[in-house]
Design a protein around this motif. Sequence first.
Motif, PDB file in Angstrom:
ATOM      1  N   ASP A 109      46.085  26.732  34.925  1.00 42.95           N
ATOM      2  CA  ASP A 109      44.977  26.572  35.970  1.00 42.95           C
ATOM      3  C   ASP A 109      44.235  25.356  35.883  1.00 42.95           C
ATOM      4  OD1 ASP A 109      45.962  28.824  37.536  1.00 42.95           O
ATOM      5  OD2 ASP A 109      44.439  30.158  36.592  1.00 42.95           O
ATOM      6  N   THR A 110      43.920  25.008  34.577  1.00 46.88           N
ATOM      7  CA  THR A 110      43.339  23.938  34.367  1.00 46.88           C
ATOM      8  C   THR A 110      43.999  22.686  34.495  1.00 46.88           C
ATOM      9  OG1 THR A 110      41.960  25.155  32.384  1.00 46.88           O
ATOM     10  CG2 THR A 110      42.307  22.625  32.251  1.00 46.88           C
ATOM     11  N   LEU A 111      45.434  22.669  34.093  1.00 42.13           N
ATOM     12  CA  LEU A 111      46.361  21.344  34.475  1.00 42.13           C
ATOM     13  C   LEU A 111      46.488  21.335  35.906  1.00 42.13           C
ATOM     14  CD1 LEU A 111      49.027  21.673  31.546  1.00 42.13           C
ATOM     15  CD2 LEU A 111      46.946  20.244  31.615  1.00 42.13           C
ATOM     16  N   VAL A 112      46.621  22.390  36.706  1.00 39.75           N
ATOM     17  CA  VAL A 112      46.623  22.285  38.022  1.00 39.75           C
ATOM     18  C   VAL A 112      45.443  21.494  38.543  1.00 39.75           C
ATOM     19  CG1 VAL A 112      46.964  23.753  40.092  1.00 39.75           C
ATOM     20  CG2 VAL A 112      48.275  24.138  38.453  1.00 39.75           C
ATOM     21  N   ARG A 113      44.315  21.919  37.996  1.00 43.20           N
ATOM     22  CA  ARG A 113      43.106  21.307  38.650  1.00 43.20           C
ATOM     23  C   ARG A 113      43.219  19.860  38.277  1.00 43.20           C
ATOM     24  NH1 ARG A 113      41.102  26.279  37.082  1.00 43.20           N
ATOM     25  NH2 ARG A 113      40.145  25.594  35.360  1.00 43.20           N
ATOM     26  N   ALA A 114      43.334  19.429  37.066  1.00 44.48           N
ATOM     27  CA  ALA A 114      43.212  18.354  36.727  1.00 44.48           C
ATOM     28  C   ALA A 114      44.246  17.262  37.458  1.00 44.48           C
ATOM     29  CB  ALA A 114      43.498  18.150  35.363  1.00 44.48           C
ATOM     30  N   ALA A 115      45.295  17.988  37.754  1.00 45.64           N
ATOM     31  CA  ALA A 115      46.512  17.138  38.393  1.00 45.64           C
ATOM     32  C   ALA A 115      46.273  16.811  39.767  1.00 45.64           C
ATOM     33  CB  ALA A 115      47.974  17.934  38.226  1.00 45.64           C
ATOM     34  N   ILE A 120      47.262  18.899  42.349  1.00 51.18           N
ATOM     35  CA  ILE A 120      48.334  19.329  43.101  1.00 51.18           C
ATOM     36  C   ILE A 120      48.534  20.667  43.096  1.00 51.18           C
ATOM     37  CG2 ILE A 120      49.225  17.064  43.172  1.00 51.18           C
ATOM     38  CD1 ILE A 120      51.473  17.903  40.940  1.00 51.18           C
ATOM     39  N   THR A 121      49.480  21.165  43.709  1.00 54.44           N
ATOM     40  CA  THR A 121      49.784  22.781  43.542  1.00 54.44           C
ATOM     41  C   THR A 121      50.751  22.999  42.220  1.00 54.44           C
ATOM     42  OG1 THR A 121      51.822  22.650  44.916  1.00 54.44           O
ATOM     43  CG2 THR A 121      49.801  23.155  46.027  1.00 54.44           C
ATOM     44  N   LEU A 122      50.554  24.401  42.055  1.00 57.04           N
ATOM     45  CA  LEU A 122      51.359  24.639  40.606  1.00 57.04           C
ATOM     46  C   LEU A 122      52.995  24.297  40.954  1.00 57.04           C
ATOM     47  CD1 LEU A 122      51.904  25.785  37.919  1.00 57.04           C
ATOM     48  CD2 LEU A 122      51.681  27.915  39.062  1.00 57.04           C
ATOM     49  N   PRO A 123      53.594  24.555  42.109  1.00 56.19           N
ATOM     50  CA  PRO A 123      55.155  24.287  41.991  1.00 56.19           C
ATOM     51  C   PRO A 123      55.385  22.986  42.204  1.00 56.19           C
ATOM     52  CG  PRO A 123      54.362  25.811  43.775  1.00 56.19           C
ATOM     53  CD  PRO A 123      53.045  25.429  43.271  1.00 56.19           C
ATOM     54  N   LEU A 157      53.483  20.541  40.531  1.00 54.20           N
ATOM     55  CA  LEU A 157      53.170  20.196  38.972  1.00 54.20           C
ATOM     56  C   LEU A 157      54.566  20.561  38.183  1.00 54.20           C
ATOM     57  CD1 LEU A 157      51.246  18.821  36.971  1.00 54.20           C
ATOM     58  CD2 LEU A 157      50.310  21.296  36.485  1.00 54.20           C
ATOM     59  N   ARG A 158      55.034  21.674  38.405  1.00 56.99           N
ATOM     60  CA  ARG A 158      56.205  22.095  37.659  1.00 56.99           C
ATOM     61  C   ARG A 158      57.112  21.120  37.927  1.00 56.99           C
ATOM     62  NH1 ARG A 158      55.563  28.495  39.125  1.00 56.99           N
ATOM     63  NH2 ARG A 158      54.513  28.871  37.176  1.00 56.99           N
ATOM     64  N   ARG A 159      57.294  20.918  39.228  1.00 53.50           N
ATOM     65  CA  ARG A 159      58.648  19.703  39.452  1.00 53.50           C
ATOM     66  C   ARG A 159      58.302  18.466  39.074  1.00 53.50           C
ATOM     67  NH1 ARG A 159      58.099  19.744  44.661  1.00 53.50           N
ATOM     68  NH2 ARG A 159      57.026  17.754  44.942  1.00 53.50           N
ATOM     69  N   ASN A 160      57.094  18.004  39.091  1.00 50.11           N
ATOM     70  CA  ASN A 160      56.746  16.891  38.391  1.00 50.11           C
ATOM     71  C   ASN A 160      56.865  16.401  36.959  1.00 50.11           C
ATOM     72  OD1 ASN A 160      56.393  16.142  41.423  1.00 50.11           O
ATOM     73  ND2 ASN A 160      53.963  15.671  40.994  1.00 50.11           N
ATOM     74  N   VAL A 161      56.387  17.519  36.364  1.00 50.29           N
ATOM     75  CA  VAL A 161      56.558  17.533  35.022  1.00 50.29           C
ATOM     76  C   VAL A 161      57.827  17.518  34.866  1.00 50.29           C
ATOM     77  CG1 VAL A 161      56.293  19.092  32.802  1.00 50.29           C
ATOM     78  CG2 VAL A 161      54.310  18.591  34.438  1.00 50.29           C
ATOM     79  N   ARG A 162      58.733  18.315  35.267  1.00 53.01           N
ATOM     80  CA  ARG A 162      60.303  18.326  35.015  1.00 53.01           C
ATOM     81  C   ARG A 162      60.728  16.915  35.209  1.00 53.01           C
ATOM     82  NH1 ARG A 162      63.971  21.291  32.580  1.00 53.01           N
ATOM     83  NH2 ARG A 162      63.456  23.214  33.518  1.00 53.01           N
ATOM     84  N   GLU A 163      60.517  16.192  36.296  1.00 53.95           N
ATOM     85  CA  GLU A 163      61.048  14.812  36.481  1.00 53.95           C
ATOM     86  C   GLU A 163      60.534  14.062  35.645  1.00 53.95           C
ATOM     87  OE1 GLU A 163      59.810  14.481  40.806  1.00 53.95           O
ATOM     88  OE2 GLU A 163      61.479  15.954  41.242  1.00 53.95           O
ATOM     89  N   CYS A 164      59.354  14.008  35.074  1.00 52.44           N
ATOM     90  CA  CYS A 164      58.487  12.915  34.518  1.00 52.44           C
ATOM     91  C   CYS A 164      59.078  13.099  33.096  1.00 52.44           C
ATOM     92  CB  CYS A 164      57.281  13.011  34.612  1.00 52.44           C
ATOM     93  SG  CYS A 164      56.628  12.410  36.025  1.00 52.44           S
TER      94      CYS A 164
END
Length: 115
Positions: free
Chosen positions: A27-33, A35-38, A40-47
């Motif tokens: 939740d902390t990472l989602v707030r910092a990012a 964007i939504t959790l899905p 963020l998951r996709r962007n982390v995987r891509e990056c």
Amino acid sequence: MALFPCSGSVSRALAVLESASGFVDVDTLVRAAGITLPNLRRNVRECTGTTLVKLLQDSGLDRARLWLSSDREARSVEQIARACGFGRGESFVRAYRRRFGETPTQTRMRIFAPD
């Protein structure tokens, strides 16, 4: 290190992980990012080429290794495991051994081994 140029959202999430002094939850990472959790998951995987869960786990394990390698750290392995987001000591020890090739106790023992 990123495999591809990171989005701003992932860069913000990684900055939070790098500057944290303890466990960082999703939740902390989602707030910092910002964007939504899905997303963020996709962007982390891509990056980064890894999952968000693995990124969080590796961050916690790296922090634990730093603490266990310090002669100033007085907390037990179990306390460090909890501080790094592991609910059970056994899962922490298994993950730590997989990542570093030794147990947390072995890391700690090297600090006190005679030169």
